[in-house]
Design an enzyme around this catalytic site. Structure first.
Site, mmCIF file in Angstrom:
data_model
loop_
_atom_site.group_PDB
_atom_site.id
_atom_site.type_symbol
_atom_site.label_atom_id
_atom_site.label_comp_id
_atom_site.label_asym_id
_atom_site.label_seq_id
_atom_site.Cartn_x
_atom_site.Cartn_y
_atom_site.Cartn_z
ATOM 1 N N GLY A 47 -18.486 -9.681 -1.599
ATOM 2 C CA GLY A 47 -17.943 -8.611 -2.689
ATOM 3 C C GLY A 47 -18.884 -8.161 -3.351
ATOM 4 N N CYS B 278 -16.674 -4.629 -12.713
ATOM 5 C CA CYS B 278 -17.751 -4.263 -12.279
ATOM 6 C C CYS B 278 -17.610 -2.560 -12.160
ATOM 7 C CB CYS B 278 -17.651 -4.290 -10.482
ATOM 8 S SG CYS B 278 -17.733 -6.157 -10.367
ATOM 9 N N GLY C 291 -23.910 -7.056 -14.948
ATOM 10 C CA GLY C 291 -24.768 -5.912 -14.766
ATOM 11 C C GLY C 291 -24.546 -5.016 -15.960
ATOM 12 N N ARG D 101 -31.097 -9.569 -11.296
ATOM 13 C CA ARG D 101 -29.876 -9.607 -10.324
ATOM 14 C C ARG D 101 -29.471 -8.103 -9.727
ATOM 15 N NH1 ARG D 101 -24.859 -13.124 -11.664
ATOM 16 N NH2 ARG D 101 -23.111 -12.237 -10.661
HETATM 17 P P1 XMP Z 1 -13.462 -10.701 -11.296
HETATM 18 O O1 XMP Z 1 -12.677 -9.900 -10.812
HETATM 19 O O2 XMP Z 1 -13.030 -12.131 -11.121
HETATM 20 O O3 XMP Z 1 -14.881 -10.689 -10.836
HETATM 21 O O4 XMP Z 1 -13.668 -10.497 -12.909
HETATM 22 C C1 XMP Z 1 -15.950 -11.448 -10.835
HETATM 23 C C2 XMP Z 1 -17.126 -11.126 -10.189
HETATM 24 O O5 XMP Z 1 -17.815 -9.761 -10.409
HETATM 25 C C3 XMP Z 1 -19.023 -9.660 -10.034
HETATM 26 N N1 XMP Z 1 -19.905 -9.114 -11.229
HETATM 27 C C4 XMP Z 1 -20.290 -8.116 -11.195
HETATM 28 N N2 XMP Z 1 -20.245 -6.831 -10.361
HETATM 29 N N3 XMP Z 1 -21.094 -5.449 -11.903
HETATM 30 C C5 XMP Z 1 -20.752 -5.538 -10.841
HETATM 31 O O6 XMP Z 1 -20.661 -4.685 -9.845
HETATM 32 C C6 XMP Z 1 -21.248 -6.356 -12.885
HETATM 33 O O7 XMP Z 1 -21.864 -6.224 -13.896
HETATM 34 C C7 XMP Z 1 -20.853 -7.694 -12.498
HETATM 35 N N4 XMP Z 1 -20.781 -8.874 -13.253
HETATM 36 C C8 XMP Z 1 -20.106 -9.686 -12.395
HETATM 37 C C9 XMP Z 1 -19.417 -11.274 -9.746
HETATM 38 O O8 XMP Z 1 -19.746 -11.264 -8.390
HETATM 39 C C10 XMP Z 1 -18.480 -12.191 -10.193
HETATM 40 O O9 XMP Z 1 -18.284 -13.322 -9.814
#
Ligand code: XMP
Length: 526
Positions: free
Chosen positions: A339, A346, A429, A441
């Site tokens: 992913g 994100c 992030g 990260r």
């Molecule tokens: P959902 O859709 O379940 O996704 O809210 C959670 C996953 O998103 C990833 N994640 C991030 N990806 N920027 C990103 O591009 C971010 O700031 C960020 N924070 C989390 C991570 O894989 C999580 O499990």
């Protein structure tokens, strides 16, 4: 007549294609959950008969293929405990000190697990005052202690009712119940189901609250308490069976970053030391969580962890390609997170212009050829149970952040805005999360003051959505329905039986409630 019909999964159908043909046909398109739908198959399977068990390595089995994200607004010990009690697992995030993370893992692993293998003991020559000080300094919630001699032999039980300031000057040996009055089991009598043995004992001995376990030489080897056994019996009556290790402790994972020294090298020493401490506490899986797993740094960390901890389940990520999976598998990972940019918070695709829609990413990842089997974890973008079913046609487990972030077990306070209740949910992030420690990260360093952090996530709010039980109930129920429709008794059959079709924009509109005014009485989530 019916038995003469061909019930195989749409063999020869030009419309409903297996993944290999379907994704090849759409090879220049990035497809995600809403772009596809699954065809039903002839079924002899009822949803309630389906088995949702999955695994993340040879040694780590989950009863439910659901993992809560390693994010600082999603998974701390409370969420990880709830996930494991429902058969899944939580990955404790790393935006906290090493010490705090170790403590949180220990809390999950020490959650009621039936047989307490290292009970806190006291010695006969201690005073009751000493015992009271011990309770206060450690914050114990219990006051009854087995009494052992210096060789660990059981010689008594100090009952909670005598641990009082008025007896402070008395010796433990004067106040304890002596060995001959205690109820014990020899460890050889326990067999492979400690809970059953203890449950039977407490049923037969009304009014007894503690059962001690000893070895052949009468050395103390464990303790059962009636309240723990009752709680476990209660849990086992729920619809969900907990995910436990071979010592009957709840499963728990933890995420770590790829730490670097001041001159930018991977800090191997720090990594090994911290993971070693987590292993001591019984952690079941370690995830090297980064935004770009197909990278030298992540490969080095996984290699080094694999060399030092040959039996530890290692999760690595994130990647979105066959090559990325092969690289991490070759480095030693057991399970790989797929992913880049599908997550609800994100902005990687917006900020960096990279990332692959999730179903295409999962398909390409599933083509990986590896010497050792690896498991795939579909990470991010799941908003409903149908997405879980679709993701599991190409993966072994699903990781969710947003769906769990509004639960009361998620960290953080509940906020009230205009009469509605919310919890904070932020990307790891996002600027604030990176400042709190997650910058590594995303390959950024906070020490370089000239560098401006480029956020790849947003800070958001989630409406409070009840408990993990409610959310998992919906996800697991939907998953079971999906299996039933596909005629699949378990998750590996789901993979072989899945047949895909692309959904047009009008088809997607048709897929959701339409042309009606919805009355919100159900807990359907969208
Ligand atoms: P959902 O859709 O379940 O996704 O809210 C959670 C996953 O998103 C990833 N994640 C991030 N990806 N920027 C990103 O591009 C971010 O700031 C960020 N924070 C989390 C991570 O894989 C999580 O499990």
């Amino acid at each position: 007549m019916a038995s003469e019909l061909d019930h195989s999964t749409h063999a020869g159908s030009p419309f409903y294609l297996p993944a290999s043909e379907f994704f090849l046909k759409h090879q220049a398109e990035g497809l995600t959950f809403d772009d596809i739908s699954l065809a039903t198959n002839y079924s002899e399977i009822l949803p309630r008969e389906t088995d949702l068990q999955s695994s993340l390595s040879e040694s780590l089995t989950l009863r439910l293929p659901l993992i809560s994200s390693d994010m600082d607004t999603v998974t701390e010990d409370e969420m990880a405990t709830a996930m494991a009690l429902h058969g899944g697992m939580g990955l404790i995030h790393y935006n906290m000190s090493f010490k705090q993370q170790i403590k949180q893992v220990a809390k999950v692993k020490n959650h009621v697990h039936g047989l307490i293998q290292d009970p806190i003991t006291v010695q006969p020559e201690q005073s009751i005052g000493d015992v009271i000080l011990l309770i206060e300094s450690k914050g114990f919630s219990f006051r009854t202690f087995p009494v052992v001699d210096k060789d660990g032999k059981l010689i008594g039980l100090l009952p909670g009712r005598v641990v009082k300031p008025r007896y402070a000057s008395r010796l433990v040996s004067e106040a304890m119940n002596p060995r001959e009055d205690l109820f014990t089991l020899n460890e050889t009598q326990i067999g492979d189901n400690p809970i059953k043995a203890a449950d039977q004992f407490f049923n037969e001995h009304i009014g007894i609250h503690k059962l001690l376990v000893v070895d052949q030489n009468d050395r103390l080897h464990g303790l059962f308490t009636l309240s723990d056994i009752e709680q476990i019996a209660e849990e086992s009556r729920s619809d969900f069976r907990p995910a436990r290790d071979d010592k009957f402790r709840l499963r728990c994972g933890a995420a770590v970053s790829a730490p670097r020294t001041a001159d930018g090298e991977i800090d191997n020493h720090l990594l090994i030391e911290h993971v070693g401490d987590l292993v001591e506490e019984g952690v079941d899986a370690i995830a090297i969580s980064t935004a770009h797993g197909y990278s030298q740094g992540v490969g080095l960390c996984i290699r080094s962890l694999r060399d030092t901890f040959p039996d530890l389940t290692l999760i690595a990520g994130n990647v979105t390609s066959k090559a990325g999976v092969e690289f991490l598998a070759e480095s030693g990972a057991d399970a790989i997170k797929i992913g880049q940019g599908p997550g609800s918070i994100c902005t990687t695709r917006v900020v960096a212009g990279v990332g692959i829609p999730q179903m295409t990413a999962l398909y390409d990842a599933s083509r990986a050829e590896t010497k050792k089997p690896v498991r795939l974890i579909a990470d991010g973008g799941v908003t409903k149970s149908g997405d879980v079913v679709k993701a599991l046609t190409l993966s072994d487990a699903v990781m969710c952040g947003s769906l769990f972030a509004g639960c009361r077990e998620a960290p953080g306070k509940i906020l009230e805005i205009d009469g509605k209740l919310y919890k904070e949910y932020r990307g790891m992030g996002s600027l604030e999360a990176m400042k709190a420690g997650a910058a590594a990260r995303y390959g950024h360093s906070l020490k370089d003051s000239k560098q401006k952090l480029a956020a790849e996530g947003i800070e958001a709010l989630k409406e409070v959505s009840g408990s993990v039980t409610d959310i998992i109930g919906q996800l697991a129920g939907g998953l079971q329905s999906g299996l039933g429709y596909l005629g699949a008794a378990d998750l590996s059959t789901l993979k072989t039986k899945a047949r895909f079709i692309k959904v047009s924009p009008a088809g997607l509109r048709e897929s959701k409630p339409h042309d009606v005014v919805e009355v919100k009485t159900s807990t359907t989530r969208e």
